[in-house]
Design an enzyme around this catalytic site. Structure first.
Site, PDB file in Angstrom:
ATOM      1  N   HIS A 240       0.383  68.437  -1.920  1.00  0.00           N
ATOM      2  CA  HIS A 240       1.076  67.734  -2.758  1.00  0.00           C
ATOM      3  C   HIS A 240       0.618  66.165  -2.733  1.00  0.00           C
ATOM      4  CE1 HIS A 240       3.875  70.797  -3.089  1.00  0.00           C
ATOM      5  NE2 HIS A 240       4.251  70.721  -1.916  1.00  0.00           N
TER       6      HIS A 240
HETATM    7  O1  RIB Z   1       8.030  68.341  -3.435  1.00  0.00           O
HETATM    8  C1  RIB Z   1       6.848  67.943  -2.733  1.00  0.00           C
HETATM    9  C2  RIB Z   1       7.308  66.407  -2.088  1.00  0.00           C
HETATM   10  O2  RIB Z   1       8.429  66.541  -1.418  1.00  0.00           O
HETATM   11  C3  RIB Z   1       5.886  66.076  -1.211  1.00  0.00           C
HETATM   12  O3  RIB Z   1       5.722  64.582  -1.443  1.00  0.00           O
HETATM   13  C4  RIB Z   1       6.708  66.422   0.205  1.00  0.00           C
HETATM   14  O4  RIB Z   1       6.047  65.510   1.309  1.00  0.00           O
HETATM   15  C5  RIB Z   1       8.169  66.138  -0.095  1.00  0.00           C
HETATM   16  O5  RIB Z   1       8.229  64.747  -0.055  1.00  0.00           O
END
Ligand code: RIB
Ligand code: CA
Length: 312
Positions: free
Chosen positions: A242
């Site tokens: 992500h």
């Molecule tokens: O939903 C994914 C996000 O939430 C990413 O930034 C992960 O590190 C958590 O913070």
């Protein structure tokens, strides 16, 4: 001239890889500081993990600040079920020796944006938006001085990963997200729609490990651990990276495609709090406030990431 950024983060294995990618690219990115926020794990761990990652990169010179320990209005929701109880489960990494800065993260954000030339600093939030929103509320004059905000958060076609409707970062602090998305600062958003296409397949994980470096092996071990949640839930072919999508965008924006659209944040829904109501099809007539990404060149992303990690 490298782009000046502040990384706001809740490490988190994927945050760690995003930070490493930034620190591996000093010709393009100058990290003015890293501000920790409560999210994946409580603040005491996210500020510690941020320092662990800086030292893993050999960059104990990067100042790390501790920020807000809970959302603006709601109780903190964490994600140990995804990231493990330390937040960086996977590799065995030494406790940090570099100090935590005394200044509060929100104060650092405000002072830096007041000091640096207007329009010269990009904010890169990788977790709940509590620190960013708190700084904007405390010092409204910094808002027009922010060059742009490139954040990981939200979802449209992918819907939620923590509730049926909401992505984790926005769900933890919808009120903070509402402030940021309504601030008027140019926003580039990396939602699950794109981050779920950045999967660390076995071959890509082997390429990390094949670097044979402390960083390469540590990243392979992080993603080996971090993939469990998504593989079990979605049947994914590996961990979704992500947060590194934010850093990769700064380095190679052409890897990403999306639409400049209106995105509102649901703050009152009984079942939908934290949902990013993205007007992908332009039905509301509302003014666009975000470049909302929908696709990426995944192979190009991993070529960039692996090559840069190999520099550390
Ligand atoms: O939903 C994914 C996000 O939430 C990413 O930034 C992960 O590190 C958590 O913070
Ligand atoms: Ca994160």
């Amino acid at each position: 001239m490298p782009r000046k950024i502040i990384i706001d983060t809740d490490p988190g294995q994927d945050d760690a890889v995003a930070i490493l990618l930034a620190l591996a690219s000093p010709d393009e990115i100058e990290v003015l500081g890293i501000t920790a926020v409560a999210g994946n794990v409580p603040l005491a761990l996210t500020q510690k993990n941020a320092r662990i990652v800086c030292e893993l990169a050999g960059r104990a010179d990067v100042p790390v600040f501790s920020g807000c320990e809970r959302p603006l209005k709601r109780a903190l929701v964490t994600a140990e079920h995804v990231h493990g109880k330390t937040g960086l489960d996977g590799p065995v990494l030494p406790d940090p020796t570099m100090p935590l800065q005394d200044t509060h993260a929100v104060e650092f954000l405000i002072r830096t944006l007041r000091r640096e030339p207007a329009g010269s600093v990009t904010l890169c939030p990788l977790g709940p938006l509590t620190n960013i929103a708190t700084a904007m509320m405390a010092a409204p004059e910094i808002v027009p001085r922010i060059a742009q905000i490139v954040l990981m958060g939200g979802a449209y076609f992918e819907v939620g990963n923590i509730t049926p409707a909401a992505e984790f970062n926005i769900h933890v602090d919808p009120e903070a997200a509402e402030i940021v998305f309504g601030s008027g600062v140019p926003l580039t958003v990396m939602p699950l729609d794109v981050t779920h296409k950045a999967l660390v397949t076995p071959a890509r994980n082997a390429a990390f490990r094949g670097l044979g470096t402390r960083v390469g092996v540590a990243v392979a071990e992080m993603t080996d651990f971090f993939e469990r949640f998504d593989k079990a839930k979605y049947g994914s072919d590996g961990a979704p990276l992500h947060d590194p999508c934010v850093t990769a965008y700064l380095l190679k924006p052409e890897l990403f495609t999306g639409r400049h659209i209106n995105v509102e944040i649901e703050t009152e829904g009984r079942f939908t709090a934290g949902m990013t109501v993205a007007d992908w099809w332009g039905v509301t007539g509302k003014a666009p406030n975000a470049m909302f990404m929908g696709d990426l060149d995944a192979d190009g992303f991993f070529v960039l990431l692996t090559e840069r990690l190999g520099r550390l």
